[in-house]
Design a protein around this motif. Structure first.
Motif, PDB file in Angstrom:
ATOM      1  N   PRO A 150       0.796  -1.266  -0.116  1.00 19.57           N
ATOM      2  CA  PRO A 150       0.173   0.036   0.112  1.00 19.57           C
ATOM      3  C   PRO A 150       1.026   1.501  -0.184  1.00 19.57           C
ATOM      4  CG  PRO A 150      -0.577  -1.672   1.752  1.00 19.57           C
ATOM      5  CD  PRO A 150       0.564  -1.867   1.386  1.00 19.57           C
ATOM      6  N   ARG A 151       0.286   2.481  -0.469  1.00 22.53           N
ATOM      7  CA  ARG A 151       0.952   3.473  -0.748  1.00 22.53           C
ATOM      8  C   ARG A 151       1.548   3.899   0.550  1.00 22.53           C
ATOM      9  NH1 ARG A 151      -0.543   9.484  -2.313  1.00 22.53           N
ATOM     10  NH2 ARG A 151       1.660  10.330  -2.616  1.00 22.53           N
ATOM     11  N   ILE A 152       0.846   3.880   1.667  1.00 15.96           N
ATOM     12  CA  ILE A 152       1.407   4.421   2.915  1.00 15.96           C
ATOM     13  C   ILE A 152       2.678   3.903   3.424  1.00 15.96           C
ATOM     14  CG2 ILE A 152       0.100   2.669   4.440  1.00 15.96           C
ATOM     15  CD1 ILE A 152       0.644   6.160   5.526  1.00 15.96           C
ATOM     16  N   HIS A 153       2.861   2.707   3.139  1.00 16.17           N
ATOM     17  CA  HIS A 153       4.277   1.969   3.253  1.00 16.17           C
ATOM     18  C   HIS A 153       5.229   2.424   2.264  1.00 16.17           C
ATOM     19  CE1 HIS A 153       2.650   0.062   6.326  1.00 16.17           C
ATOM     20  NE2 HIS A 153       1.823  -0.768   5.765  1.00 16.17           N
ATOM     21  N   LEU A 154       4.884   3.251   1.255  1.00 12.42           N
ATOM     22  CA  LEU A 154       5.844   4.008   0.151  1.00 12.42           C
ATOM     23  C   LEU A 154       6.107   5.265   0.236  1.00 12.42           C
ATOM     24  CD1 LEU A 154       4.352   2.064  -2.890  1.00 12.42           C
ATOM     25  CD2 LEU A 154       6.725   1.498  -1.803  1.00 12.42           C
ATOM     26  N   VAL A 155       5.546   5.882   1.358  1.00 10.27           N
ATOM     27  CA  VAL A 155       5.560   7.393   1.310  1.00 10.27           C
ATOM     28  C   VAL A 155       7.170   7.732   1.513  1.00 10.27           C
ATOM     29  CG1 VAL A 155       3.267   8.072   1.877  1.00 10.27           C
ATOM     30  CG2 VAL A 155       4.686   7.629   3.590  1.00 10.27           C
ATOM     31  N   GLU A 156       7.795   7.013   2.323  1.00  6.52           N
ATOM     32  CA  GLU A 156       9.072   7.371   2.613  1.00  6.52           C
ATOM     33  C   GLU A 156      10.188   7.061   1.345  1.00  6.52           C
ATOM     34  OE1 GLU A 156       9.139   2.905   3.270  1.00  6.52           O
ATOM     35  OE2 GLU A 156       7.842   4.604   3.787  1.00  6.52           O
ATOM     36  N   VAL A 157       9.673   6.169   0.521  1.00  7.08           N
ATOM     37  CA  VAL A 157      10.294   6.006  -0.665  1.00  7.08           C
ATOM     38  C   VAL A 157      10.148   7.018  -1.751  1.00  7.08           C
ATOM     39  CG1 VAL A 157      10.909   4.256  -2.502  1.00  7.08           C
ATOM     40  CG2 VAL A 157      10.202   3.501  -0.370  1.00  7.08           C
ATOM     41  N   GLU A 158       8.947   7.493  -1.743  1.00  8.91           N
ATOM     42  CA  GLU A 158       8.583   8.744  -2.491  1.00  8.91           C
ATOM     43  C   GLU A 158       9.338   9.964  -2.032  1.00  8.91           C
ATOM     44  OE1 GLU A 158       4.258   9.116  -1.884  1.00  8.91           O
ATOM     45  OE2 GLU A 158       3.664   7.617  -3.318  1.00  8.91           O
ATOM     46  N   TYR A 159       9.419  10.273  -0.620  1.00 14.11           N
ATOM     47  CA  TYR A 159      10.310  11.188  -0.264  1.00 14.11           C
ATOM     48  C   TYR A 159      11.681  11.273  -0.510  1.00 14.11           C
ATOM     49  CZ  TYR A 159      12.613  14.298   3.122  1.00 14.11           C
ATOM     50  OH  TYR A 159      13.442  15.187   3.726  1.00 14.11           O
ATOM     51  N   PHE A 160      12.299   9.946  -0.385  1.00 12.70           N
ATOM     52  CA  PHE A 160      13.643   9.759  -0.999  1.00 12.70           C
ATOM     53  C   PHE A 160      13.773  10.162  -2.430  1.00 12.70           C
ATOM     54  CE2 PHE A 160      17.244   6.995  -2.207  1.00 12.70           C
ATOM     55  CZ  PHE A 160      18.123   7.477  -1.465  1.00 12.70           C
ATOM     56  N   ASN A 161      13.105   9.732  -3.292  1.00 12.04           N
ATOM     57  CA  ASN A 161      13.068   9.852  -4.582  1.00 12.04           C
ATOM     58  C   ASN A 161      12.876  11.542  -4.988  1.00 12.04           C
ATOM     59  OD1 ASN A 161      13.078   8.952  -7.400  1.00 12.04           O
ATOM     60  ND2 ASN A 161      10.703   8.749  -7.499  1.00 12.04           N
ATOM     61  N   ALA A 162      11.878  12.141  -4.116  1.00 12.87           N
ATOM     62  CA  ALA A 162      12.025  13.725  -4.402  1.00 12.87           C
ATOM     63  C   ALA A 162      13.389  14.218  -4.048  1.00 12.87           C
ATOM     64  CB  ALA A 162      10.745  14.138  -3.349  1.00 12.87           C
ATOM     65  N   GLN A 163      13.964  13.617  -2.879  1.00 10.92           N
ATOM     66  CA  GLN A 163      15.274  14.337  -2.567  1.00 10.92           C
ATOM     67  C   GLN A 163      16.229  14.076  -3.930  1.00 10.92           C
ATOM     68  OE1 GLN A 163      15.859  12.510   1.604  1.00 10.92           O
ATOM     69  NE2 GLN A 163      16.020  14.427   2.190  1.00 10.92           N
ATOM     70  N   LEU A 164      16.250  12.836  -4.189  1.00 10.23           N
ATOM     71  CA  LEU A 164      17.219  12.550  -5.346  1.00 10.23           C
ATOM     72  C   LEU A 164      16.959  13.382  -6.544  1.00 10.23           C
ATOM     73  CD1 LEU A 164      17.518   8.627  -5.355  1.00 10.23           C
ATOM     74  CD2 LEU A 164      19.435  10.262  -4.729  1.00 10.23           C
TER      75      LEU A 164
END
Length: 198
Positions: A150-164
């Motif tokens: 579920p997306r709720i378990h991916l928000v940290e990955v989304e954040y990391f991706n945005a930083q990169l």
């Protein structure tokens, strides 16, 4: 609590919030769910963290199993005290910005020590590395989505991706500013008066 809950400690409590498991399984899930991209997991630190959390009463052993000749594996569960501490620390992490000291920020503050051409070349190399990281990261995200996470378990990955992506955009623009002459400087000379230009 003597010392605040570390990010790795919070990760362990988060995993045990879902279900009891042994440290080896936690290690696998940390890799599989890409938690190690946002939480530093040094060799042996997970087992030390599990011992510390158990000593603080935040988790407790619920069973010990052995398969064949393998060593015993202790399965841990989160305690009510552990849930309370995890929620408290998580709220603090989200609510309060903390000063971080990224290595790139430090290096950029000393950029004038290098000749501009060298700086641009190094930034271009970083661009290539960031592009590779993003491509690898996208593969991880796609894999997690295909697993049905579920997306709720991916928000940290989304954040990391945005930083990169943000870093990549900035590094590219900075390199272009140097190469076009919009950003120039003269590097300080060496102690003997020679310039640093190679």
């Amino acid at each position: 609590m003597a010392r605040p809950l570390t990010p790795l400690g919070l990760a362990v409590l988060r995993l045990l919030h879902d279900e009891p498991m042994h440290p080896y399984e936690m290690q696998q899930r940390i890799r599989d769910q890409a938690i190690d991209r946002v939480v530093k997991v040094a060799h042996g630190s997970l087992y030390h963290t599990v011992e510390r959390l158990a000593g603080l009463g935040l988790i407790e052993p619920v069973e010990t199993t052995r398969e064949g000749r393998r060593p015993e594996r202790t399965v841990y569960a989160i305690t009510e005290h552990g849930r309370d501490e995890a929620n408290s620390r998580l709220r603090e992490f989200i609510r309060r910005p903390t000063r971080e000291y990224p290595v790139l920020g430090m290096a950029l503050s000393f950029l004038a020590m290098l000749p501009p051409d060298d700086a641009a070349q190094l930034l271009d190399r970083r661009t290539v590395a960031l592009e590779a990281d993003l491509a690898a990261h996208d593969i991880v995200v796609d894999g997690l989505i295909k697993q049905g996470l579920p997306r709720i378990h991916l928000v940290e990955v989304e954040y990391f991706n945005a930083q990169l992506r943000s870093e990549l955009e900035y590094v590219r623009a900075l390199s272009e500013d140097i190469k076009s002459g919009r950003l120039t400087w003269r590097p300080p000379g060496r102690p003997n008066g020679e310039n640093n230009d190679r």
